[in-house]
Design a protein around this motif. Structure first.
Motif: not given
Length: 221
Positions: A175-185
């Motif tokens: 619903l709301h993402g951050m580049e370079n952080f999505n994969n960690f989630v």
């Protein structure tokens, strides 16, 4: 021959009843969500779980805290009230309902030490309300996501996950993402465990939302 066909027909109806019951009730979901409000840093335990009660229009009626280790519950409530919800539907008509929303404020790394959930974590189960036949998703186990090496960014990733009747994660919508952080989630979610939502005491497929808030290392502030 006709008698055999009639018996087969009613057997098919009986076998299809659980599926039909599932189709006549559609649990609520979040239609849109923005960045998570983080007023200050969480140092130790960052998992907060809310039970969000919605009316037939998808408007929040009240928010109960199912897990509150302290300090950030107000910030979590503030963030949720800025989201848009789609109400539940029963037999094609909108209906009041509930859904669980988790906020995981990830404590910052200190040196090379990562963050781990508390050893005495107790599973979070929504109560079985006497005026409702639907009980939303529970959280049995959680895991913090990693923080990107050499990053000093802060922000949040908000996901809506589909949990089936066995409690297994079957889908993830960002619903709301951050580049370079999505994969960690995505990697952290593989370690989460859920209790399925129930309708009239029977497990069904439903959705829950998890907001991951990332805080930068202390030296970056």
């Amino acid at each position: 021959m006709k008698r055999g066909l009639v018996i087969s027909f009613f057997l098919l109806i009986g076998l299809s009843r659980p599926t039909f019951a599932q189709q006549t009730y559609k649990p609520p979901e979040v239609a849109s969500a923005g960045d998570v409000y983080v007023p200050y840093q969480v140092v130790v335990d960052g998992l907060f779980v809310l039970d969000v009660f919605l009316d037939g229009d998808g408007t929040i009626e009240k928010i109960d805290a199912l897990r509150d280790p302290g300090a950030m519950i107000g910030a979590a409530r503030t963030s949720v009230r800025g989201w848009k919800f789609r109400p539940a539907s029963k037999d094609g008509k909108v209906a009041p309902s509930r859904m669980t929303v988790s906020f995981l404020y990830r404590p910052p790394n200190y040196g090379n030490a990562g963050v781990v959930p508390p050893k005495r974590f107790s599973p979070v189960f929504p109560s079985d309300q006497s005026d409702s036949h639907y009980v939303p998703v529970g959280v049995l186990k959680f895991a913090y996501p990693e923080y990107p090496v050499n990053s000093v960014a802060s922000g949040s990733v908000v996901v809506q996950v589909t949990v089936d009747g066995s409690g297994d994660l079957k889908g993830v919508d960002f619903l709301h993402g951050m580049e370079n952080f999505n994969n960690f989630v995505s990697a952290a979610l593989k370690q989460w465990r859920f209790q399925a939502a129930t309708l009239n005491g029977k497990p069904i497929t439903s959705k829950t939302v998890i907001a991951f808030a990332f805080q930068p290392p202390p030296h970056s502030g």
